[in-house]
Design a protein around this motif. Structure first.
Motif, PDB file in Angstrom:
ATOM      1  N   LEU A  72      25.733  49.114   8.084  1.00 34.84           N
ATOM      2  CA  LEU A  72      25.622  48.764   9.497  1.00 34.84           C
ATOM      3  C   LEU A  72      26.717  49.065  10.259  1.00 34.84           C
ATOM      4  O   LEU A  72      26.643  49.482  11.422  1.00 34.84           O
ATOM      5  N   LYS A  73      28.050  49.008   9.723  1.00 34.79           N
ATOM      6  CA  LYS A  73      29.177  49.572  10.654  1.00 34.79           C
ATOM      7  C   LYS A  73      29.021  50.977  10.999  1.00 34.79           C
ATOM      8  O   LYS A  73      29.494  51.455  12.066  1.00 34.79           O
ATOM      9  N   THR A  74      28.546  51.681  10.085  1.00 32.16           N
ATOM     10  CA  THR A  74      28.226  53.140  10.297  1.00 32.16           C
ATOM     11  C   THR A  74      27.263  53.191  11.156  1.00 32.16           C
ATOM     12  O   THR A  74      27.438  54.238  12.398  1.00 32.16           O
ATOM     13  N   ALA A  75      26.294  52.578  11.499  1.00 34.58           N
ATOM     14  CA  ALA A  75      25.009  52.562  12.482  1.00 34.58           C
ATOM     15  C   ALA A  75      25.785  52.379  13.723  1.00 34.58           C
ATOM     16  O   ALA A  75      25.422  53.235  14.798  1.00 34.58           O
ATOM     17  N   TYR A  76      26.648  51.329  13.717  1.00 32.28           N
ATOM     18  CA  TYR A  76      27.392  51.014  14.969  1.00 32.28           C
ATOM     19  C   TYR A  76      28.061  52.176  15.466  1.00 32.28           C
ATOM     20  O   TYR A  76      28.463  52.447  16.598  1.00 32.28           O
ATOM     21  N   LEU A  95      26.135  54.679  17.239  1.00 28.74           N
ATOM     22  CA  LEU A  95      25.694  54.415  18.455  1.00 28.74           C
ATOM     23  C   LEU A  95      26.882  54.430  19.483  1.00 28.74           C
ATOM     24  O   LEU A  95      26.603  54.995  20.656  1.00 28.74           O
ATOM     25  N   ASN A  96      28.208  53.996  19.066  1.00 28.64           N
ATOM     26  CA  ASN A  96      29.289  54.227  19.980  1.00 28.64           C
ATOM     27  C   ASN A  96      29.492  55.796  20.108  1.00 28.64           C
ATOM     28  O   ASN A  96      29.817  56.154  21.249  1.00 28.64           O
ATOM     29  N   ASP A 115      27.116  56.925  22.609  1.00 27.79           N
ATOM     30  CA  ASP A 115      27.143  56.385  23.944  1.00 27.79           C
ATOM     31  C   ASP A 115      28.665  57.091  24.626  1.00 27.79           C
ATOM     32  O   ASP A 115      28.267  57.267  25.839  1.00 27.79           O
ATOM     33  N   LYS A 136      18.802  48.974  15.267  1.00 23.30           N
ATOM     34  CA  LYS A 136      19.863  48.385  16.397  1.00 23.30           C
ATOM     35  C   LYS A 136      19.592  49.274  17.492  1.00 23.30           C
ATOM     36  O   LYS A 136      19.703  48.827  18.551  1.00 23.30           O
ATOM     37  N   SER A 137      18.798  50.399  17.559  1.00 23.47           N
ATOM     38  CA  SER A 137      18.525  51.032  18.609  1.00 23.47           C
ATOM     39  C   SER A 137      16.984  50.777  19.360  1.00 23.47           C
ATOM     40  O   SER A 137      16.869  51.322  20.374  1.00 23.47           O
ATOM     41  N   ASN A 153      19.229  51.122   9.321  1.00 19.76           N
ATOM     42  CA  ASN A 153      20.149  50.142  10.292  1.00 19.76           C
ATOM     43  C   ASN A 153      19.989  50.758  11.765  1.00 19.76           C
ATOM     44  O   ASN A 153      19.992  49.899  12.819  1.00 19.76           O
ATOM     45  N   LEU A 154      20.515  51.896  11.785  1.00 21.85           N
ATOM     46  CA  LEU A 154      20.439  52.440  13.157  1.00 21.85           C
ATOM     47  C   LEU A 154      19.165  52.450  14.104  1.00 21.85           C
ATOM     48  O   LEU A 154      19.120  52.047  15.163  1.00 21.85           O
TER      49      LEU A 154
END
Length: 161
Positions: free
Chosen positions: A146-150, A153-154, A157, A15-16, A11-12
């Motif tokens: 998916l939430k863990t991947a986000y 990313l957060n 960042d 998304k990246s 997922n990461l």
């Protein structure tokens, strides 16, 4: 083992915009055999040497999301291979959730014992402090992949600001 590295990693990567590499699969492809076969034929020490070679190769490749093997980061030489090249992320998952996820698993060599729950507890208690000290970022792995991947990313960042 069982914290979701592969699923979250995929997922990461998506998304990246990076490429996903599962380290155990990478080793299997290079060796031409499954991790369990490597353990059986050559023993854990030889597997750990192959794992270290993979760490050195993958750490020098840009644009990857790498799901390491469960034991890779219990060795300082593997941590050193990645240190400073990119972020080392720990998916922090409680032992009871890991046990639930692995209850029917028959593929992991270190868990092929009659006392599987005890083996998981011992590995968890031994490895968690090492993982915590190696990690640049720690993210809860209790949510959906998916939430863990986000969340990763957060966290990256936020850390880079």
């Amino acid at each position: 083992m069982g914290c979701g590295k592969t699923t979250v990693g995929r997922n990461l990567a998506r998304k990246s915009g990076r490429k996903f590499v599962d380290m155990d699969s990478y080793i299997e492809e290079k060796a031409g055999m499954k991790v369990s076969e490597i353990f059986e034929k050559y023993g854990e020490n030889r597997f750990r040497d192959m794992e270290h070679e993979a760490c050195l190769e993958l750490a020098d490749t840009k644009g990857l999301v790498i799901a390491s093997g469960g034991g890779a980061f219990t060795f300082q030489r593997n941590i050193d291979a990645f240190r400073g090249k990119d972020k080392i992320v720990l998916l922090d998952v409680p032992l009871d959730i890991i046990k639930q996820r692995l209850k029917n698993d028959t593929t992991r060599p270190l868990l092929q014992r009659p006392d599987k729950d005890e083996a998981m507890r011992q590995l968890y208690e031994k490895r968690l402090p090492i993982y915590l000290s190696a990690a640049d970022i720690t993210v809860s792995g209790k949510s959906t992949p998916l939430k863990t991947a986000y969340a990763i990313l957060n966290a990256i960042d936020t850390q880079e600001k």
